[in-house]
Design a protein around this motif. Structure first.
Motif, mmCIF file in Angstrom:
data_model
loop_
_atom_site.group_PDB
_atom_site.id
_atom_site.type_symbol
_atom_site.label_atom_id
_atom_site.label_comp_id
_atom_site.label_asym_id
_atom_site.label_seq_id
_atom_site.Cartn_x
_atom_site.Cartn_y
_atom_site.Cartn_z
ATOM 1 N N GLU A 1 80.250 13.215 95.162
ATOM 2 C CA GLU A 1 78.884 12.378 94.924
ATOM 3 C C GLU A 1 77.985 13.255 95.622
ATOM 4 N N GLY A 2 76.723 12.653 94.871
ATOM 5 C CA GLY A 2 75.361 13.397 95.177
ATOM 6 C C GLY A 2 74.344 13.057 94.740
ATOM 7 N N HIS A 3 73.138 12.919 95.045
ATOM 8 C CA HIS A 3 71.844 12.500 94.574
ATOM 9 C C HIS A 3 70.789 13.123 94.756
ATOM 10 N N TRP A 4 69.406 12.812 94.214
ATOM 11 C CA TRP A 4 68.329 13.500 94.444
ATOM 12 C C TRP A 4 67.670 12.913 95.575
ATOM 13 N N GLU A 5 66.751 13.448 96.516
ATOM 14 C CA GLU A 5 66.282 12.618 97.665
ATOM 15 C C GLU A 5 64.806 13.311 97.564
ATOM 16 N N THR A 6 63.630 12.447 98.108
ATOM 17 C CA THR A 6 62.486 13.262 97.911
ATOM 18 C C THR A 6 61.991 13.578 99.550
ATOM 19 N N VAL A 7 61.565 14.644 99.807
ATOM 20 C CA VAL A 7 61.348 15.066 101.106
ATOM 21 C C VAL A 7 59.791 15.337 101.257
ATOM 22 N N LYS A 8 59.123 14.779 102.316
ATOM 23 C CA LYS A 8 57.778 14.893 102.345
ATOM 24 C C LYS A 8 57.275 16.082 103.353
ATOM 25 N N THR A 9 56.605 17.033 103.007
ATOM 26 C CA THR A 9 55.949 18.021 104.035
ATOM 27 C C THR A 9 54.479 17.626 104.153
ATOM 28 N N THR A 10 54.135 17.371 105.373
ATOM 29 C CA THR A 10 52.678 17.083 105.901
ATOM 30 C C THR A 10 51.827 18.365 105.630
ATOM 31 N N ILE A 11 50.583 18.062 105.212
ATOM 32 C CA ILE A 11 49.754 19.003 105.372
ATOM 33 C C ILE A 11 48.674 18.905 106.252
ATOM 34 N N TRP A 12 48.395 17.561 106.586
ATOM 35 C CA TRP A 12 47.417 17.158 107.272
ATOM 36 C C TRP A 12 47.301 15.539 107.567
ATOM 37 N N LYS A 13 47.224 14.953 108.812
ATOM 38 C CA LYS A 13 47.403 13.628 109.226
ATOM 39 C C LYS A 13 46.284 13.271 110.136
ATOM 40 N N ASN A 14 45.854 12.181 109.577
ATOM 41 C CA ASN A 14 44.432 11.472 110.400
ATOM 42 C C ASN A 14 45.198 11.002 111.638
ATOM 43 N N ASP A 15 44.542 11.709 112.835
ATOM 44 C CA ASP A 15 44.871 11.330 114.249
ATOM 45 C C ASP A 15 44.144 10.048 114.780
ATOM 46 N N GLY A 16 43.151 9.350 113.953
ATOM 47 C CA GLY A 16 42.515 8.196 114.347
ATOM 48 C C GLY A 16 41.089 8.504 114.678
ATOM 49 N N SER A 17 40.925 9.860 114.500
ATOM 50 C CA SER A 17 39.445 10.226 114.716
ATOM 51 C C SER A 17 38.355 10.337 113.778
ATOM 52 N N LEU A 18 39.007 10.038 112.514
ATOM 53 C CA LEU A 18 38.030 9.889 111.372
ATOM 54 C C LEU A 18 38.125 8.473 110.746
ATOM 55 N N GLY A 19 37.061 7.736 110.728
ATOM 56 C CA GLY A 19 37.508 6.438 110.029
ATOM 57 C C GLY A 19 37.002 6.179 108.596
ATOM 58 N N ALA A 20 36.545 5.131 108.100
ATOM 59 C CA ALA A 20 36.252 4.613 106.840
ATOM 60 C C ALA A 20 35.160 5.557 105.895
ATOM 61 N N ILE A 21 35.417 5.721 104.738
ATOM 62 C CA ILE A 21 34.349 6.551 104.152
ATOM 63 C C ILE A 21 33.281 5.456 103.387
ATOM 64 N N SER A 22 32.161 5.823 103.498
ATOM 65 C CA SER A 22 31.102 5.292 102.832
ATOM 66 C C SER A 22 30.164 6.222 102.129
ATOM 67 N N TRP A 23 30.599 6.921 101.146
ATOM 68 C CA TRP A 23 29.719 8.122 100.663
ATOM 69 C C TRP A 23 29.434 9.315 101.791
ATOM 70 N N SER A 24 30.422 9.287 102.775
ATOM 71 C CA SER A 24 30.137 10.363 103.704
ATOM 72 C C SER A 24 30.827 11.821 103.255
ATOM 73 N N SER A 25 30.772 12.564 104.182
ATOM 74 C CA SER A 25 31.250 13.988 104.182
ATOM 75 C C SER A 25 32.417 14.470 105.175
ATOM 76 N N ASP A 26 33.067 13.246 105.713
ATOM 77 C CA ASP A 26 33.930 13.497 106.686
ATOM 78 C C ASP A 26 35.238 14.287 106.606
ATOM 79 N N TYR A 27 35.567 13.706 105.281
ATOM 80 C CA TYR A 27 37.028 14.434 104.804
ATOM 81 C C TYR A 27 36.661 15.519 104.192
ATOM 82 N N ARG A 28 36.289 16.602 104.596
ATOM 83 C CA ARG A 28 36.033 17.938 103.981
ATOM 84 C C ARG A 28 37.219 18.720 104.448
#
Length: 621
Positions: free
Chosen positions: A215-242
């Motif tokens: 038996e066998g199967h396909w599985e999705t493996v996630k590789t993180t590039i970047w993760k928000n540590d809580g220092s960046l908040g909600a977007i309102s036409w801002s440029s924080d997430y550059r």
């Protein structure tokens, strides 16, 4: 007159080749005109009966080869004027030395010295009495393991069978990985035997073997590039997430992406987790000049998936979009309204083969963006560390070089209509004897502007010359993006890590004794950073565990707290037990069972020292 005609013909051939291939080496044209000489030989460490190749010139008249210690050999194969095959004889001097080739009236000595090895096995990934299923991988740990040339197991009928070293899953100096036959293996308990070129028979642990499951199967493996540590908040036409690449960072970005990851973001699909009830997402440049897809993304768009937990997944592929042309200079910006960016990651489907095995990519080399399109150039030249000359774009560690010569590997290339020639750095021998183009079964269209080339040099004439002449990818209309192996590793069914220690803020190692670990009750001087209960300590002493470190160029020593007994060697990039995770961390695979170190650590503790790294965690699988 005949000599003059031959000379003119050879001269015309050289001129024509030079007009077509601007990077062609002069060495190829001159090789026939030089006298007796040794350029290189491989391997440079041998045991008795070890097959070797010697490369040089003037070999057609060689009648004798002398090895260190005065051991003379007359039984060898002259493959051509520039190559000899020979098996290392017994009786080579223990301290090594130079090789000499002789003709009737001349002799030549090697520049390099030959050394003598001896295989020692210190442990296995399986302990006596454990179950071993067909298709499973078994690791062998020790030193000079490259001289193991076969493993003896019982087939399904109980008859001894030899698994040849060419069928080993991985063969390195400090680690050997054997894949058990899937079905043709005896169901019962027995002891396997490792065989070496010089006649050693090394007993494996007594294991309970059984045929593998299907038996066998396909599985999705996630590789993180970047993760928000809580220092960046909600977007309102801002440029924080550059986001910028490391090469184009200006200080305005929230994260500078490593170049290999940036290249992958530009060429492959990646995913963004966002949080918000009714998000309006604009993916644009840091100059707000170009918007991906030309429109903002909102609920109802097929690129935005509701995860049902207050988050959404945005699927991004920049290939062919005008934004791709400006992100290097203008950066990548996530803006809009009513959401936060939680995480950016790649997701890859991997095959879980049977009970707990998965197929994963193991990088050999990744283009950081410094090398561009090929047009009959010599840029993508690869050499082994032992034969590097400075012409290569990358000198490959010796254990990996051996794998490139003996196993299937894969090359990702980018181009609409590539013409691929895999040849030597002297342009003397072409793999498969022909160029590879779309329609060839070895070249697979990935559907995203890239192709995968499947390469196996076994049995091809190119294999005989790559040690001395290097490996070159040339041709026209493509770039080389990466070179990698596909390996089966233990996994599947969620996280396979059991972390038993994590760093809580201790600093970098620079030949200090900070990262000392002991057994509970054996830390009378309070020297240890932490101690472990008996059950964890027993696993450390008898099984495989892993050390993750933060570093760019680590030198790791595993020793005891008195510094008098060291496991194997210092580990640095290129060692087959030390893996680059591609995110600024490295993983060292450790198995000290059977090693003299294990007998000392109860009293003297275990210490991770060396230079230029910070331990992150220890874990079992």
């Amino acid at each position: 007159m005949k000599h003059i005609i031959n000379y003119l013909g050879a001269l015309l051939a050289v001129v024509l080749i030079g007009a077509t291939f601007t990077a062609c080496s002069d060495e190829d044209a001159q090789s026939a005109n030089v006298g007796l000489g040794i350029k290189t030989f491989f391997p440079t460490k041998v045991v008795t009966n070890q097959p070797m190749t010697i490369n040089g010139s003037g070999f057609n008249g060689v009648t004798e080869i002398e090895f260190p210690g005065g051991k003379k050999v007359t039984d060898f194969e002259i493959v051509g004027n520039d190559m000899i095959r020979v098996n290392a004889p017994s009786g080579i001097a223990a301290d090594g030395g130079k090789i000499i080739v002789r003709t009737a009236d001349d002799e030549a000595e090697s520049h390099m010295s030959l050394t003598v090895g001896h295989t020692y096995v210190t442990g296995y990934s399986k302990q006596p009495g454990e179950k071993a299923s067909g298709g499973e991988l078994i690791d062998v740990f020790g030193s000079d393991l490259e001289f193991i040339n076969g493993v003896e197991l019982l087939d399904a009928d109980g008859v001894p069978q030899i698994i040849d070293h060419k069928e080993f899953y991985r063969k390195g100096t400090n680690k050997l990985t054997i894949r058990l036959p899937k079905k043709n293996i005896y169901e019962g308990t027995f002891v396997g035997i490792l065989h070496t070129y010089d006649g050693q028979s090394i007993m494996m642990p007594e294991l309970a073997y059984e045929p593998g499951a299907d038996e066998g199967h396909w599985e999705t493996v996630k590789t993180t590039i970047w993760k928000n540590d809580g220092s960046l908040g909600a977007i309102s036409w801002s440029s924080d997430y550059r986001f910028a690449s490391e090469e184009s960072k200006t200080g305005e970005e929230c994260y500078a992406v490593p170049m290999d990851v940036w290249q992958k973001m530009k060429s492959e699909t990646f995913y963004v987790t966002i949080k918000g009830e009714d998000p309006q997402v604009r993916v644009t440049s840091g100059w707000w000049s170009t918007t991906w897809t030309g429109n903002d993304i909102q609920p109802g768009n097929e690129l935005l998936t509701d995860n049902g937990d207050g988050t959404w997944t945005l699927t991004v592929n920049l290939a062919g979009d005008p934004l791709l042309d400006v992100v290097d200079a203008q950066h990548l910006l996530f803006t809009g309204d009513r959401y936060t960016v939680e995480e950016i990651y790649f997701a890859e489907d991997v095959w879980i083969d049977g009970p707990g095995m998965q197929e994963v990519k193991v990088p050999v080399w990744t283009n950081g963006g410094s090398l561009g399109a090929i047009s009959w150039s010599g840029d993508y030249r690869f050499a082994s560390e032992e034969s590097k000359t400075g012409e290569e774009c990358y000198a490959v560690p010796m254990d990996v070089w051996q794998r490139l010569k003996t196993e299937t590997f894969y090359v990702t290339i980018k181009g609409e209509d590539p013409q691929i020639r895999v040849t030597s750095g002297w342009w003397s021998t072409t793999w498969t004897g022909a160029d590879i183009q779309p329609g060839n079964e070895l070249l697979t269209d990935n559907g995203d502007g890239t192709w995968t080339l499947t390469v196996n040099l076994a049995g091809d004439p190119l294999l005989d010359v790559v040690d001395a002449q290097h490996l070159l990818f040339t041709g026209d209309r493509y770039t080389v993006e990466e070179i990698y192996f596909i390996e089966l590793v233990a996994g599947g069914g969620g996280s396979s890590e059991t972390v038993f220690w994590e760093n809580s803020g201790a600093g970098a190692v620079s030949w200090n004794g900070t990262y000392r670990f002991g057994l509970d009750g054996h830390d009378g001087n309070n020297e240890c950073i932490t101690t472990f209960p008996q059950d964890i300590w027993d696993k450390i002493k008898s099984g495989t565990f892993y050390l993750v470190v933060e570093a760019t160029d680590p030198q790791i020593r595993v020793t005891n707290g008195w510094w008098d007994t060291q496991w194997l060697t210092d580990f640095q990039p290129g060692n087959d037990l030390l893996t680059d995770n591609g995110d600024g961390t490295w993983t060292l695979e450790i198995n000290i069972s059977g090693d003299p170190l294990v007998d000392t650590i109860d009293e003297k503790h275990i210490l991770f020292t060396g230079d230029r790294f910070t331990p992150v965690k220890l874990y079992f699988k």
